[in-house]
Design a protein around this motif. Structure first.
Motif, PDB file in Angstrom:
ATOM      1  N   VAL A   1       0.838  -1.201   0.000  1.00 40.10           N
ATOM      2  CA  VAL A   1       0.000   0.000   0.000  1.00 40.10           C
ATOM      3  C   VAL A   1       0.870   1.248   0.000  1.00 40.10           C
ATOM      4  N   ALA A   2       1.941   1.218   0.790  1.00 44.26           N
ATOM      5  CA  ALA A   2       2.856   2.367   0.820  1.00 44.26           C
ATOM      6  C   ALA A   2       3.501   2.586  -0.546  1.00 44.26           C
ATOM      7  N   ALA A   3       3.892   1.502  -1.204  1.00 45.40           N
ATOM      8  CA  ALA A   3       4.522   1.618  -2.518  1.00 45.40           C
ATOM      9  C   ALA A   3       3.558   2.178  -3.556  1.00 45.40           C
ATOM     10  N   ALA A   4       2.268   1.985  -3.341  1.00 51.34           N
ATOM     11  CA  ALA A   4       1.263   2.478  -4.283  1.00 51.34           C
ATOM     12  C   ALA A   4       0.840   3.913  -4.010  1.00 51.34           C
ATOM     13  N   THR A   5       1.290   4.475  -2.888  1.00 49.62           N
ATOM     14  CA  THR A   5       0.882   5.819  -2.474  1.00 49.62           C
ATOM     15  C   THR A   5       1.986   6.824  -2.766  1.00 49.62           C
ATOM     16  N   HIS A   6       1.620   7.961  -3.363  1.00 45.97           N
ATOM     17  CA  HIS A   6       2.583   9.046  -3.569  1.00 45.97           C
ATOM     18  C   HIS A   6       3.180   9.474  -2.232  1.00 45.97           C
ATOM     19  N   PRO A   7       4.472   9.838  -2.189  1.00 42.52           N
ATOM     20  CA  PRO A   7       5.008  10.473  -0.986  1.00 42.52           C
ATOM     21  C   PRO A   7       4.172  11.703  -0.641  1.00 42.52           C
ATOM     22  N   GLY A   8       3.743  11.799   0.599  1.00 40.32           N
ATOM     23  CA  GLY A   8       2.849  12.877   1.007  1.00 40.32           C
ATOM     24  C   GLY A   8       1.387  12.564   0.796  1.00 40.32           C
ATOM     25  N   GLY A   9       1.096  11.409   0.179  1.00 42.97           N
ATOM     26  CA  GLY A   9      -0.283  11.009  -0.054  1.00 42.97           C
ATOM     27  C   GLY A   9      -0.931  10.455   1.201  1.00 42.97           C
ATOM     28  N   TYR A  10      -2.233  10.274   1.136  1.00 43.40           N
ATOM     29  CA  TYR A  10      -3.012   9.881   2.307  1.00 43.40           C
ATOM     30  C   TYR A  10      -3.520   8.444   2.214  1.00 43.40           C
ATOM     31  N   LEU A  11      -3.677   7.840   3.386  1.00 43.17           N
ATOM     32  CA  LEU A  11      -4.313   6.539   3.543  1.00 43.17           C
ATOM     33  C   LEU A  11      -5.413   6.696   4.584  1.00 43.17           C
ATOM     34  N   TYR A  12      -6.625   6.287   4.212  1.00 45.17           N
ATOM     35  CA  TYR A  12      -7.748   6.344   5.144  1.00 45.17           C
ATOM     36  C   TYR A  12      -8.131   4.919   5.521  1.00 45.17           C
ATOM     37  N   VAL A  13      -7.889   4.561   6.771  1.00 43.49           N
ATOM     38  CA  VAL A  13      -8.113   3.205   7.267  1.00 43.49           C
ATOM     39  C   VAL A  13      -9.361   3.184   8.140  1.00 43.49           C
ATOM     40  N   VAL A  14     -10.293   2.300   7.818  1.00 48.71           N
ATOM     41  CA  VAL A  14     -11.452   2.061   8.673  1.00 48.71           C
ATOM     42  C   VAL A  14     -11.282   0.684   9.299  1.00 48.71           C
ATOM     43  N   GLY A  15     -11.290   0.645  10.622  1.00 44.71           N
ATOM     44  CA  GLY A  15     -11.040  -0.620  11.302  1.00 44.71           C
ATOM     45  C   GLY A  15     -11.809  -0.754  12.599  1.00 44.71           C
TER      46      GLY A  15
END
Length: 333
Positions: free
Chosen positions: A252-266
């Protein structure tokens, strides 16, 4: 004779709760609530439902006792919430969703599973009908989860932001659709299992978003899901990654631009795996059957930190499944 210091009343209350659930589910299956948008006498309801008049009256009085319908001057009718969510006449009808949820979480075989075990590991797509769940959740998600996500987006994104989005395991596709409606410069993809992918594809076509949102299909635990995303949504994904959690968060990190966001629902499971109670109970059947379900929050946080994500804030999820928690992460530059 002295009163006992401790009372057994709590156990009796648990038994009463089971009966309330049985009444609710029976009402949905009989489709009683669609009939009670307009006040009905017990005899009129029985005639329309083709049910036994005497027992229908007892049944309606029991539904009144648990608060899902009302009785006034001999006429039964829905409460406001029942009319909204349990009547087929409502666009927010969730009856079929509740029946599916009960089916996939029931503990009918718990004694045998505790005694003898499950006999091995159960893959999620062999245990649940995720296709049906995606279809039904298209309505459920609009009862609060979707609104919570969009409100949370406003805290990190400007209205004119150019965002390339990935909804990983996106189910119905509604989150991606409504995100792109809110953000006119956004585009992206919904990634789903091949057995489910036609559901978001249909939703996207109906919404007129096919030129902005594509549907990718495969097994995201093992297959490529693209790169260059400014925002990845992982709703109910990381809790079920099992032994592959760390590998998945790195991808997931490799697919995200540096500075990009990840929204996790857990589910924010504690280290002892005893809370939150709702999550522990709802996923117990799956776990007893051998499915890798629920990972302690501490392990998920460590995996995301090791992958290069820093937490940015939390957003409570409202709606039918209100015990979930949304958390923003940002990939380090």
């Amino acid at each position: 004779m002295k009163f006992l210091e401790n009372s057994p009343a709590a156990f009796f209350r648990l038994l009463e709760q089971q009966k309330e659930t049985q009444l609710l589910l029976a009402g949905i299956r009989l489709d009683v609530f669609s009939l009670l948008d307009e006040p009905q006498t017990a005899s009129a309801a029985a005639a329309l439902l083709h049910t036994d008049a005497r027992n229908t009256e007892y049944f309606l009085k029991a539904l009144t006792a648990i608060g899902v319908i009302t009785l006034s001057a001999g006429y039964f009718s829905n409460t406001t919430e029942t009319r909204l969510y349990l009547s087929r006449n409502s666009r927010l009808y969730l009856g079929e969703y509740f029946l599916l949820w009960e089916e996939k979480t029931r503990l009918a075989c718990v004694e045998d599973l505790v005694r003898h075990g499950s006999g091995g590991h159960a893959a999620p797509h062999t245990f649940f009908d995720f296709h049906r769940l995606a279809e039904l959740s298209a309505v459920e998600i609009g009862t609060g989860r979707l609104q919570s996500f969009l409100d949370a987006c406003a805290s990190v994104l400007q209205p004119d932001a150019r965002v390339h989005l990935l909804d990983l395991g996106g189910g119905s596709g509604r989150m991606a659709i409504e995100f792109c409606r809110r953000y006119p410069n956004a585009d992206g993809a919904v990634y789903e299992h091949p057995q489910v992918a036609d559901v978001p594809r249909g939703q996207i076509l109906s919404a007129g978003m096919a030129d902005r949102i594509e549907v990718l299909s495969g097994d995201f635990m093992r297959e490529d899901f693209g790169t260059g995303y400014d925002l990845i949504i992982a709703s109910g994904i990381l809790d079920f990654a099992g032994d592959e959690l760390e590998q998945l968060t790195q991808r997931v990190a490799a697919a995200t631009h540096p500075g990009g966001y990840l929204y996790v629902v857990g589910h924010h499971i504690n280290d002892e795996e005893t809370a939150p109670k709702t999550s522990i109970l709802n996923w117990l059947s799956a776990r007893l059957h051998g499915m890798s379900a629920l990972i302690p929050r501490s392990r998920i946080c460590c995996a995301l930190a090791d992958a290069g994500f820093d937490p940015q804030g939390e957003a409570r999820q409202e709606g039918a499944i209100a015990h979930l928690q949304g958390t923003w992460y940002r990939r380090r530059a």
